[in-house]
Design an enzyme around this catalytic site. Structure first.
Site, PDB file in Angstrom:
ATOM      1  N   HIS A  67      25.667  28.458  30.016  1.00 36.51           N
ATOM      2  CA  HIS A  67      25.784  28.442  28.565  1.00 36.51           C
ATOM      3  C   HIS A  67      25.258  29.741  27.971  1.00 36.51           C
ATOM      4  O   HIS A  67      24.459  30.441  28.580  1.00 36.51           O
ATOM      5  CB  HIS A  67      25.019  27.257  27.966  1.00 36.51           C
ATOM      6  CG  HIS A  67      23.603  27.162  28.432  1.00 36.51           C
ATOM      7  ND1 HIS A  67      23.239  26.493  29.579  1.00 36.51           N
ATOM      8  CD2 HIS A  67      22.439  27.649  27.925  1.00 36.51           C
ATOM      9  CE1 HIS A  67      21.936  26.564  29.753  1.00 36.51           C
ATOM     10  NE2 HIS A  67      21.423  27.261  28.756  1.00 36.51           N
ATOM     11  N   CYS A 176      13.574  24.028  26.653  1.00 36.56           N
ATOM     12  CA  CYS A 176      14.004  25.164  27.476  1.00 36.56           C
ATOM     13  C   CYS A 176      14.314  26.330  26.547  1.00 36.56           C
ATOM     14  O   CYS A 176      14.428  26.140  25.333  1.00 36.56           O
ATOM     15  CB  CYS A 176      15.216  24.802  28.335  1.00 36.56           C
ATOM     16  SG  CYS A 176      16.744  24.494  27.410  1.00 36.56           S
TER      17      CYS A 176
END
Length: 641
Positions: A67, A176
């Site tokens: 991503h 994250c």
């Protein structure tokens, strides 16, 4: 919004057989480009690769979720591929990856898609569901499986987070760096593991769209233990006194059962908040000292940036509205309207260094460090010394950096020294002891540092005076490079003062002084322009916030406001400052070689009408800016988007 609103049939490709990780990335990037999610295919791939360089997005169980959040994306979207034979994607569990979802998130757009993506991440934690996707025969079947699983998940009532009298109750936080994939998968893993062990749990997810399922003070108080599974800063002060387990998101995804067991076996260590910022940076035990220092530094830079931009643009407007012919030495304040704009802009600029130092100190020592850091930064700006007023020498932004870190650790030291005081004095520590002692000590530190800067300044001026009779091209290169070093510090200030002093010695018969001033100004104009160019041509070297503010530096550079480069130099001094010095040195040398002259001490592009040999002056400015831009692209490391 449903998952299949982001994942189209043309974005699904089954039974692929890429040779390696790079080939798999190429297939998925091409799918994103095919469905129209991208405006810059090459730049998007660079962002994906930069994220992988920070750590593989293959989370194990045969799943990988590459991503990126970047300006190369024009709309949020998903693509998916299956690789039944598997491909090595550097998975955390060392097994080949078979199911891939690549997420493309636009930089700066609304985050309405993030809730949908978080739902997909939690669905993938169901191994039977993931296997069914890998075995799908057609894209229609693949999408139907996702729709059915999503509908089933939406109908399923969420598990109660309330503590039970007959079972343990724990809370957790997952986070994250990008807040798109691992955050939610780690949360789902913890919830599943707790459910399997008959334990109630509530997990706060600190994702890209902000914190969700936020823990309340009452919930934290009732919890038997806390699990922090995070790879970035989260709020830690609220967990003071609780039994706490710290781990990474990868640990939670692959070992959630062990984390839950450790949190509930009664042996978890009690967390004591030390005041090292409310967002403590020790989630990963082996985090380097350099990484921690960088986080403190960026806290100061991010808060300083609005003052630099707002103040700098107002000063530029002052030059635009002023009349140079009234008094060249007072350009920017000759007319009432110009003076008003310059006064407001200058006031904003005046906060720049105290803000930088203050928020560095706050990141280190929490709120008590703020006042001490502000004072240290202000002393760096004013140049206070132990001597009587009048001999003050500012140490500028380098001094403010020292002040910020010094202030933070001074407050931590004072806190340590006062730990043994009676409990009755606890209430006066933050309002009396910390600020009084901290400001006194930082005052002593800065009054000791500033005279050293003053001595350095005097020595540099002497050296420059000695060089003025030598090669003017070499002198121009040195003056230009000095303007790009510390942006208002001893080197920059010495070069500028030397240039303005040289104006008094210049004449038509000996224009050397005017040439020196021209070299000084072009050297100071180059850094912001180079920064602006680099944020456009080397986007992967800068954070989203830096890319947004970068173009403003065109205005600052053209107005001879070198300080526009300070936030970028402060964030990465080892790579940015040398790059800027080389370009400014070239600009100064070329200005001298072309015998360009300047009779005004300031003004940037607004005094170009009185620059001698203005065409070649522009060449010198452009050459220096392009060289620095190129060096920034080469020397700076890619940042995770």
């Amino acid at each position: 919004m449903k998952i299949t609103d982001l994942l189209k049939k043309d974005g699904v490709s089954l039974n692929e057989s890429p040779a390696d990780q790079n080939a798999a990335i190429d297939i998925m990037v091409a799918l994103h480009d095919k469905v129209g999610n991208l405006n810059d295919k090459a730049e998007f791939k660079k962002a994906i690769e930069a994220r992988e360089a920070k750590g593989s997005t293959a989370v194990g169980m045969g799943i990988a979720v590459p991503h990126a959040k970047t300006a190369a994306v024009n709309k949020p979207g998903l693509v998916a591929i299956t690789v039944p034979s598997g491909v090595d994607y550097k998975s955390l569990d060392k097994n080949p990856s078979k199911l891939f979802f690549m997420i493309a998130a636009p930089d700066g757009a609304a985050d309405t898609h993030l809730e949908v993506l978080s739902k997909l991440m939690t669905m993938l934690m169901d191994q039977s569901f993931s296997n069914s996707l890998i075995e799908a025969k057609t894209a229609d079947e693949f999408l139907k499986l996702i729709d059915e699983q999503e509908a089933a998940k939406d109908k399923k009532a969420p598990a109660s987070a309330a503590p039970s009298k007959s079972a343990s109750y724990i809370v957790g936080v997952t986070a994250c760096p990008t807040g798109i994939a691992h955050t939610y998968m780690a949360a789902e893993a913890l919830e599943q593991a707790a459910s399997n062990q008959g334990i109630s749990i509530k997990v706060e997810t600190d994702g890209s769209g902000g914190a969700k399922n936020v823990l309340t003070a009452e919930e934290i108080k009732k919890a038997d233990a806390v699990i922090i599974a995070a790879d970035k800063n989260v709020e830690m002060a609220r967990f003071d006194g609780k039994k706490l387990i710290k781990a990474s998101t990868a640990d939670a995804i692959h070992g959630a059962a062990d984390l839950v067991s450790k949190a509930t076996d009664g042996n978890a260590p009690v967390y004591r908040h030390q005041g090292g910022a409310s967002t403590e940076d020790s989630y990963v035990d082996n985090e380097s000292v350099g990484r921690k220092a960088y986080k403190h530094l960026m806290n100061g830079v991010s808060h300083m940036l609005p003052f630099v931009i707002g103040g700098g643009i107002l000063i530029a407007i002052a030059f635009l509205l002023d009349d140079y012919s009234i008094d060249p030495s007072n350009f920017g304040s000759n007319t009432p309207i110009a003076a008003w704009f310059k006064s407001i802009g200058g006031t904003a600029f005046g906060f720049m260094l105290p803000i930088l130092a203050g928020f560095i100190a706050q990141s280190i020592a929490d709120r008590p460090g703020l006042a001490v850091g502000f004072v240290g930064g202000a002393l760096a700006a004013s140049g206070a010394t132990f001597a009587a007023p009048g001999g003050d020498i500012p140490s500028a932004f380098l001094g403010a950096l020292v002040a910020g870190f010094a202030a933070g650790y001074i407050v931590l030291g004072i806190r340590k020294l006062t730990d043994g005081l009676p409990a009755a004095l606890e209430g006066i520590k933050p309002v009396l002891i910390y600020p009084l002692c901290g400001i006194l000590v930082i005052g002593l530190v800065m009054c000791a540092i500033n005279p050293i800067v003053g001595a350095l300044n005097a020595w540099i001026t002497g050296v420059l005076n000695g060089m003025s009779s030598g090669s003017i091209v070499i002198l121009g290169a040195i003056l230009g490079a000095m303007m790009a070093t510390d942006m208002g510090g001893p080197l920059n200030k010495a070069a500028y003062v030397f240039g303005t002093a040289a104006l008094a010695t210049a004449s038509q018969s000996d224009p050397t002084g005017w040439m020196i001033m021209a070299a000084v100004m072009v050297g100071g104009m180059t850094p912001p322009i180079a920064i602006a160019l680099a944020t456009i041509f080397f986007k992967n070297k800068f954070t989203p916030a830096e890319r947004k503010s970068g173009p403003v530096n065109f205005i600052m550079g053209l107005c001879f406001i070198t300080e526009g480069a300070i936030p970028f130099a402060a964030a990465d001094p080892l790579h940015v400052i040398p790059s800027l010095m080389v370009g400014s040195g070239v600009a100064g040398a070329l200005s001298m070689a072309f015998k360009c002259t300047l009779m005004a001490p300031h003004g940037g592009i607004f005094v170009f009408p009185v620059v001698g040999n203005v065409a070649m002056y522009l060449v010198a400015l452009l050459a220096g800016s392009v060289i620095s831009c190129f060096l920034l692209g080469v020397l700076k490391k890619n940042v995770e988007q």
